[in-house]
Design an enzyme around this catalytic site. Structure first.
Site, PDB file in Angstrom:
ATOM      1  N   ARG A  49       0.820  -1.219   0.000  1.00 41.57           N
ATOM      2  CA  ARG A  49       0.000   0.000   0.000  1.00 41.57           C
ATOM      3  C   ARG A  49       0.851   1.266   0.000  1.00 41.57           C
ATOM      4  O   ARG A  49       0.454   2.285  -0.529  1.00 41.57           O
ATOM      5  CB  ARG A  49      -0.830   0.043   1.287  1.00 41.57           C
ATOM      6  N   LYS A 151      -3.558 -19.585   4.471  1.00 44.80           N
ATOM      7  CA  LYS A 151      -4.686 -19.800   5.364  1.00 44.80           C
ATOM      8  C   LYS A 151      -4.996 -18.499   6.122  1.00 44.80           C
ATOM      9  O   LYS A 151      -4.102 -17.645   6.180  1.00 44.80           O
ATOM     10  CB  LYS A 151      -4.414 -20.967   6.301  1.00 44.80           C
ATOM     11  N   HIS A 181       1.608 -24.809   5.380  1.00 49.07           N
ATOM     12  CA  HIS A 181       3.067 -24.899   5.437  1.00 49.07           C
ATOM     13  C   HIS A 181       3.559 -26.243   5.974  1.00 49.07           C
ATOM     14  O   HIS A 181       4.703 -26.621   5.764  1.00 49.07           O
ATOM     15  CB  HIS A 181       3.675 -23.714   6.202  1.00 49.07           C
ATOM     16  N   LYS A 185       7.073 -29.399   4.877  1.00 46.18           N
ATOM     17  CA  LYS A 185       8.096 -29.974   5.758  1.00 46.18           C
ATOM     18  C   LYS A 185       8.634 -31.266   5.127  1.00 46.18           C
ATOM     19  O   LYS A 185       7.883 -32.074   4.596  1.00 46.18           O
ATOM     20  CB  LYS A 185       7.510 -30.240   7.147  1.00 46.18           C
ATOM     21  N   ASP A 238      -7.372 -23.345  14.068  1.00 44.71           N
ATOM     22  CA  ASP A 238      -6.005 -22.891  13.781  1.00 44.71           C
ATOM     23  C   ASP A 238      -5.075 -24.044  13.400  1.00 44.71           C
ATOM     24  O   ASP A 238      -4.163 -23.871  12.597  1.00 44.71           O
ATOM     25  CB  ASP A 238      -5.468 -22.172  15.033  1.00 44.71           C
ATOM     26  N   HIS A 243      -3.545 -28.328   9.557  1.00 45.26           N
ATOM     27  CA  HIS A 243      -2.282 -29.080   9.635  1.00 45.26           C
ATOM     28  C   HIS A 243      -2.467 -30.547  10.058  1.00 45.26           C
ATOM     29  O   HIS A 243      -1.947 -31.457   9.415  1.00 45.26           O
ATOM     30  CB  HIS A 243      -1.309 -28.406  10.614  1.00 45.26           C
ATOM     31  N   LYS A 344       7.978 -28.558  22.148  1.00 49.05           N
ATOM     32  CA  LYS A 344       7.570 -28.375  20.761  1.00 49.05           C
ATOM     33  C   LYS A 344       7.853 -29.686  20.068  1.00 49.05           C
ATOM     34  O   LYS A 344       9.006 -30.108  19.943  1.00 49.05           O
ATOM     35  CB  LYS A 344       8.358 -27.246  20.100  1.00 49.05           C
TER      36      LYS A 344
HETATM   37  C1  BG6 Z   1       0.255 -21.786  12.280  1.00 50.08           C
HETATM   38  C2  BG6 Z   1      -0.680 -21.469  13.416  1.00 50.08           C
HETATM   39  O1  BG6 Z   1      -0.482 -22.175  11.138  1.00 50.08           O
HETATM   40  O2  BG6 Z   1       1.112 -22.861  12.657  1.00 50.08           O
HETATM   41  C3  BG6 Z   1       0.103 -21.105  14.665  1.00 50.08           C
HETATM   42  O3  BG6 Z   1      -1.513 -20.374  13.061  1.00 50.08           O
HETATM   43  C4  BG6 Z   1       1.104 -22.202  14.986  1.00 50.08           C
HETATM   44  O4  BG6 Z   1      -0.765 -20.891  15.764  1.00 50.08           O
HETATM   45  C5  BG6 Z   1       1.939 -22.556  13.763  1.00 50.08           C
HETATM   46  O5  BG6 Z   1       1.936 -21.734  16.032  1.00 50.08           O
HETATM   47  C6  BG6 Z   1       2.797 -23.768  14.028  1.00 50.08           C
HETATM   48  O6  BG6 Z   1       3.688 -23.969  12.959  1.00 50.08           O
HETATM   49  P1  BG6 Z   1       5.070 -24.734  13.166  1.00 50.08           P
HETATM   50  O7  BG6 Z   1       5.616 -24.915  11.793  1.00 50.08           O
HETATM   51  O8  BG6 Z   1       5.900 -23.853  14.043  1.00 50.08           O
HETATM   52  O9  BG6 Z   1       4.724 -26.032  13.850  1.00 50.08           O
END
Ligand code: BG6
Length: 486
Positions: A49, A151, A181, A185, A238, A243, A344
């Site tokens: 913009r 998304k 995404h 991976k 989400d 995913h 994680k």
């Molecule tokens: C995103 C979500 O699509 O994926 C987030 O909106 C999430 O909330 C993220 O944290 C996780 O992605 P990754 O690749 O870090 O597991």
């Protein structure tokens, strides 16, 4: 899933100065360039913009590439490919100006009219951009035109259908690249190779041999600065609808007729159509309260800035579902994801049936439970297969050992970022790792009853594996909720 592109094209990023562009898209293009995957004439046009010159944008991009760790000589080379165009998504005349700019860049750099439009835009600007591109004829140039969409693909079935209908007014399905995404991976792609290149795996990949499948996506962070968005979304929208469901379809799909986008996506859609209605009793929603995470005290979800008072949005969800197909009838699939979990970790644990006769148990040995294959996507990518072996010497004793494969240990260099893989596929016109409109709608259809009537929500302290109620979904005595990483 292709390797390099020979076609010259113009890659247009709407929201070119935004966060996603700086953190992911520009570095992905920079890495592709560094690795020699881009046609030398290919150019990138960032659209935003605010007025900016090409030089001003290049400066911003160079900072982003530097932060992503690209070597400085490569940054300069990539920066030379970059241009900038101002555009107000709501002004139809701006799209005609964009068309002229693309034409001029094409002439200047000898690029045919091949355009990829990456819409890194907030949902409200999205319909304007699609219509603007369509009405300016940029959906049908002389070469090809591809639309890349981030998304969320709607927030429920009705909005997803509306969005798909809008996009289909201007673009054919084979021009549309919906990004999830997770599909970029490396291990997700490897899952297909693993299944289809190793006959012994595929011949065991069914209800005769597999007892249960568990897919976990755990995050050891809270909602952070995204609370406002997240509070209108929740874990089901989400993470699960997209995913986790994508992972589920890849695990559960039938063997495709060929290794092509059309055949693979067809099989994934069939999985979605086969998912039995989910029993509300098989769903546990959770919300984190204050606790301790990564050695630090963290506040609860309701105390996060931007979360509505008394919000009932789930930050955790665990689901048990069944895929009613010939292959999977009766095999439970467990999906689990949450924020503020202890680690994680993204992994798919496939639990094989126990040996039909427990010889070794009968002999007083500790023959363990069934063999488990854990396919890990994060933090490390690889897999572990747990099997029983005989310990050396007498008396006869068994031990559970891991057969382990770790990508980073085996292959030199770091794995490509998912965006790198996906952007190259866009340039090559390979839709295998992108989500078809029928997948989006099929997935929303699966979860619609839960979104309409959300099951009860339970609290869990940040830093724990979700509400204890989720454990009763799984089969505790079999320790199904795996916590191990590769
Ligand atoms: C995103 C979500 O699509 O994926 C987030 O909106 C999430 O909330 C993220 O944290 C996780 O992605 P990754 O690749 O870090 O597991």
């Amino acid at each position: 899933m292709t390797t390099s592109t020979n076609e010259a094209s113009l890659f247009v990023i709407f929201g070119g100065t935004g966060d996603l562009s700086r953190r992911k898209l520009l570095p992905a293009l920079g890495n592709l360039d560094t690795e020699g995957h881009l046609n030398p004439r290919m150019r990138v046009l960032a659209v935003g913009r605010r007025p900016k010159t090409d030089e001003e944008f290049r400066q911003l991009a160079k900072d982003a590439l530097g932060q992503a760790g690209l070597p400085s000589e490569r940054i300069e080379a990539t920066a030379r490919r970059l241009h900038y165009q101002v555009l107000d998504p709501g002004k139809p005349e701006d799209y005609r100006t964009l068309g002229r700019r693309l034409y001029d860049l094409g002439r200047e750099h000898d690029i045919p009219a091949n355009y990829a439009f990456y819409l890194s835009l907030p949902p409200r600007a999205f319909p304007l951009a699609v219509a603007g591109l369509g009405e300016a004829g940029l959906n049908q140039p002389e070469g090809w035109s591809r639309l890349v969409v981030e998304k969320p693909f709607g927030k429920d079935l009705a909005s997803a259908e509306k969005l798909n209908a809008l996009v289909h007014q201007h673009f054919q399905e084979d021009q549309i690249y919906r990004i999830d995404h997770y599909l970029g991976k490396e291990t997700v792609q490897n899952l297909l190779v693993f299944r289809l290149a190793n006959a012994f795996i595929e011949s065991s990949w069914n209800r005769e041999r597999i007892d249960a499948v568990q897919i976990t996506v755990g995050e050891n962070l809270g909602v952070g600065t995204r609370a406002e968005y997240y509070d209108h979304s929740g874990a089901l929208r989400d993470m699960v609808q997209n995913h986790l469901t994508q992972l589920l379809t890849l695990v559960a799909m039938e063997v495709p007729s060929s290794f092509s986008a059309r055949a693979i996506r067809h099989e994934k859609i069939k999985v979605l159509q086969s998912i039995a209605p989910i029993e509300p009793a098989n769903v546990v929603r959770g919300q984190y309260t204050a606790g301790e995470l990564n050695g630090q005290a963290v506040r609860g979800y309701l105390q996060e800035d931007g979360v509505a008072k008394g919000s009932q949005t789930e930050t955790f969800v665990a689901i048990k579902l069944f895929v009613d197909s010939w292959r999977w009838q009766g095999v439970p699939f467990y999906l689990r994801t949450g924020k503020c979990l202890p680690a994680k970790t993204t992994q798919i644990a496939v639990r094989f049936r126990e040996a039909p006769v427990g010889y070794f148990k009968q002999m007083g040995c500790n023959q363990d439970t069934a063999d488990v294959l854990t396919i890990a996507l994060q933090p490390d990518e690889g897999f572990i297969f747990h099997l029983d072996i005989k310990m050396p010497g007498a008396p006869l004793r068994l031990e559970r050992i891991p057969l382990r494969f770790n990508y980073n240990e085996h292959f030199e260099g770091s794995l490509p970022d998912g965006y790198q893989t996906l952007l190259l596929d866009v340039l090559n016109g390979d839709q295998t790792l992108f989500v078809h409109s029928d997948e989006v709608e099929g997935s929303w259809r699966v979860y619609a009853p839960l979104l309409d009537n959300p099951p009860k929500i339970y609290n869990y302290a940040a830093g724990t594996w979700g509400p204890p109620e989720a454990d009763s979904l799984a089969i505790p005595e079999r320790d199904l909720w795996q916590k191990e990483t590769v």
